[in-house]
Design a protein around this motif. Structure first.
Motif, PDB file in Angstrom:
ATOM      1  N   ILE A 186       0.854  -1.187   0.000  1.00 46.51           N
ATOM      2  CA  ILE A 186       0.000   0.000   0.000  1.00 46.51           C
ATOM      3  C   ILE A 186       0.891   1.239   0.000  1.00 46.51           C
ATOM      4  O   ILE A 186       1.866   1.314   0.746  1.00 46.51           O
ATOM      5  CB  ILE A 186      -0.917   0.001   1.234  1.00 46.51           C
ATOM      6  N   SER A 187       0.546   2.189  -0.836  1.00 49.88           N
ATOM      7  CA  SER A 187       1.362   3.394  -0.958  1.00 49.88           C
ATOM      8  C   SER A 187       1.441   4.136   0.366  1.00 49.88           C
ATOM      9  O   SER A 187       0.486   4.172   1.137  1.00 49.88           O
ATOM     10  CB  SER A 187       0.774   4.326  -2.024  1.00 49.88           C
ATOM     11  N   LYS A 188       2.607   4.721   0.609  1.00 47.07           N
ATOM     12  CA  LYS A 188       2.822   5.511   1.811  1.00 47.07           C
ATOM     13  C   LYS A 188       2.859   6.985   1.411  1.00 47.07           C
ATOM     14  O   LYS A 188       3.441   7.343   0.391  1.00 47.07           O
ATOM     15  CB  LYS A 188       4.133   5.107   2.476  1.00 47.07           C
ATOM     16  N   THR A 189       2.235   7.826   2.210  1.00 51.47           N
ATOM     17  CA  THR A 189       2.211   9.263   1.939  1.00 51.47           C
ATOM     18  C   THR A 189       3.336   9.952   2.702  1.00 51.47           C
ATOM     19  O   THR A 189       3.480   9.756   3.913  1.00 51.47           O
ATOM     20  CB  THR A 189       0.859   9.867   2.351  1.00 51.47           C
ATOM     21  N   PHE A 190       4.142  10.732   1.992  1.00 47.74           N
ATOM     22  CA  PHE A 190       5.241  11.467   2.606  1.00 47.74           C
ATOM     23  C   PHE A 190       4.897  12.957   2.631  1.00 47.74           C
ATOM     24  O   PHE A 190       4.412  13.509   1.645  1.00 47.74           O
ATOM     25  CB  PHE A 190       6.539  11.252   1.828  1.00 47.74           C
ATOM     26  N   SER A 191       5.167  13.589   3.754  1.00 41.89           N
ATOM     27  CA  SER A 191       4.891  15.008   3.901  1.00 41.89           C
ATOM     28  C   SER A 191       6.051  15.833   3.344  1.00 41.89           C
ATOM     29  O   SER A 191       7.139  15.310   3.072  1.00 41.89           O
ATOM     30  CB  SER A 191       4.696  15.343   5.384  1.00 41.89           C
ATOM     31  N   ASP A 192       5.832  17.138   3.197  1.00 50.64           N
ATOM     32  CA  ASP A 192       6.915  18.031   2.788  1.00 50.64           C
ATOM     33  C   ASP A 192       8.048  17.985   3.802  1.00 50.64           C
ATOM     34  O   ASP A 192       9.227  18.071   3.436  1.00 50.64           O
ATOM     35  CB  ASP A 192       6.399  19.470   2.665  1.00 50.64           C
ATOM     36  N   HIS A 193       7.701  17.823   5.069  1.00 56.03           N
ATOM     37  CA  HIS A 193       8.738  17.712   6.100  1.00 56.03           C
ATOM     38  C   HIS A 193       9.586  16.452   5.875  1.00 56.03           C
ATOM     39  O   HIS A 193      10.817  16.499   5.991  1.00 56.03           O
ATOM     40  CB  HIS A 193       8.095  17.662   7.490  1.00 56.03           C
ATOM     41  N   ASP A 194       8.943  15.318   5.544  1.00 55.76           N
ATOM     42  CA  ASP A 194       9.680  14.083   5.262  1.00 55.76           C
ATOM     43  C   ASP A 194      10.651  14.288   4.100  1.00 55.76           C
ATOM     44  O   ASP A 194      11.814  13.870   4.150  1.00 55.76           O
ATOM     45  CB  ASP A 194       8.714  12.950   4.902  1.00 55.76           C
TER      46      ASP A 194
END
Length: 332
Positions: A186-194
């Motif tokens: 399942i795809s993982k969502t990365f934030s701008d901070h990540d």
């Protein structure tokens, strides 16, 4: 078909997903089938199912990281049983070193790792490079197990095949699995901070990589002098001289080049830092859906020499820029 068991920390699930994608080529050929705890379905007693699969595996992959070592279940239970089966020559245990950690003094440190010299997967130019090497090693072992088992009514223990022993185990028994896809990530969502944290860490790794590489080339070559200057936390400049004459120079900094979406990039210029208003290459964060990597724009000469065009690890990104910087030195 040879059974492969994944022992891993859930903190490293993205790495397991990527390795399993590479192993799909062996599955399509009918060489292996694999199992990990995400295959447990609702209502099953998970501990019993894991123990059952671990006891039936021919190849057990230990996906090693600091999280694996810190996991009581992975380290004290799965690893202990895996090594006991390895010592009884019932299975082959293969450590796959994912991330740098202190593992050589641990019980599995005596075993040959899946990569040359136990190099961590994270330290390869790209994850594809690492997992290709690991897949080829698993294929070789699986074929040796399969060939030996097909030549005799009784299947020799997997470890006996690997080590050339003559002991014979009981006939192999394989349990049929219900049909289901291996494409379950399942795809993982990365934030701008990540993303910004990832690219900043990559820059600091690159600065250390350049500084140490420059010192090493100067130590090996008396005619070479070097200059490394880290101007601030976001930029550095490197120069190589031969017999006092400058032969290569570059500036590398964190920034956002023209046309970027605003996320941080690592930028390279043959002219050095200068005013920071021109550059020859830039790499930005690439989201694969499961992991983050670095992707060059493709302006650098070394990009033409890349066999793999996938996102780069910190090591791969540093090697990419070093190859651009070092090319004039190699030409003499």
């Amino acid at each position: 078909m040879i059974r492969v068991f994944f022992s891993y920390s859930h903190a490293d699930e993205n790495y397991r997903n990527e390795l399993e994608k590479h192993l799909m080529s062996l599955k399509h050929q009918g060489i292996i089938e694999s199992w990990h705890d995400r295959r447990i379905v609702a209502g099953e007693e998970w501990a019993n199912r894991i123990d059952d699969e671990l006891r039936k595996a021919d190849i057990i992959l230990l996906l090693v990281s600091s999280d694996f070592i810190a996991s009581r279940y992975c380290y004290e239970l799965e690893m202990t049983e895996a090594l006991a089966r390895h010592d009884r020559r019932e299975a082959v245990v293969i450590p796959v070193i994912l991330r740098p950690c202190h593992w050589t003094g641990l019980p599995f440190g005596k075993l040959q790792a899946a990569t040359r010299d136990g190099r961590p997967v994270e330290k390869y130019p790209s994850l594809d490079d690492a997992f290709l090497e690991i897949t080829q090693g698993i294929e070789a072992i699986a074929k040796r197990i399969s060939t030996s088992s097909n030549s005799s009514p009784a299947m020799p223990a997997a470890a006996d095949i690997l080590f050339g022993k003559a002991a014979i185990a009981t006939p192999a028994t394989f349990r049929s699995e219900l049909p289901r896809s291996s494409n379950l990530a399942i795809s993982k969502t990365f934030s701008d901070h990540d993303r910004d944290t990832f690219v900043t860490d990559a820059f600091h790794y690159m600065a250390s990589f350049f500084e140490n590489s420059l010192k090493e080339i100067q130590d090996r070559n008396p005619e070479i002098n070097i200059r490394f200057q880290k101007v601030d936390a976001r930029s550095f400049e490197a120069i190589i001289y031969r017999n006092g004459k400058q032969i290569s120079k570059c500036g590398i900094w964190l920034g956002a080049p023209f046309g970027s979406s605003g996320l941080s990039s690592i930028i390279y210029s043959y002219a050095g830092l200068g005013q920071g208003n021109s550059f020859n290459e830039s790499m930005s964060v690439k989201d694969t859906g499961n992991m983050l990597g670095l992707e060059p724009m493709g302006m650098g000469i070394s990009n033409l020499q890349r066999a793999d065009k996938g996102p780069l690890t910190h090591q791969g990104a540093a090697e990419y820029y070093w190859s651009m910087f070092f090319e004039p030195v190699k030409r003499g």
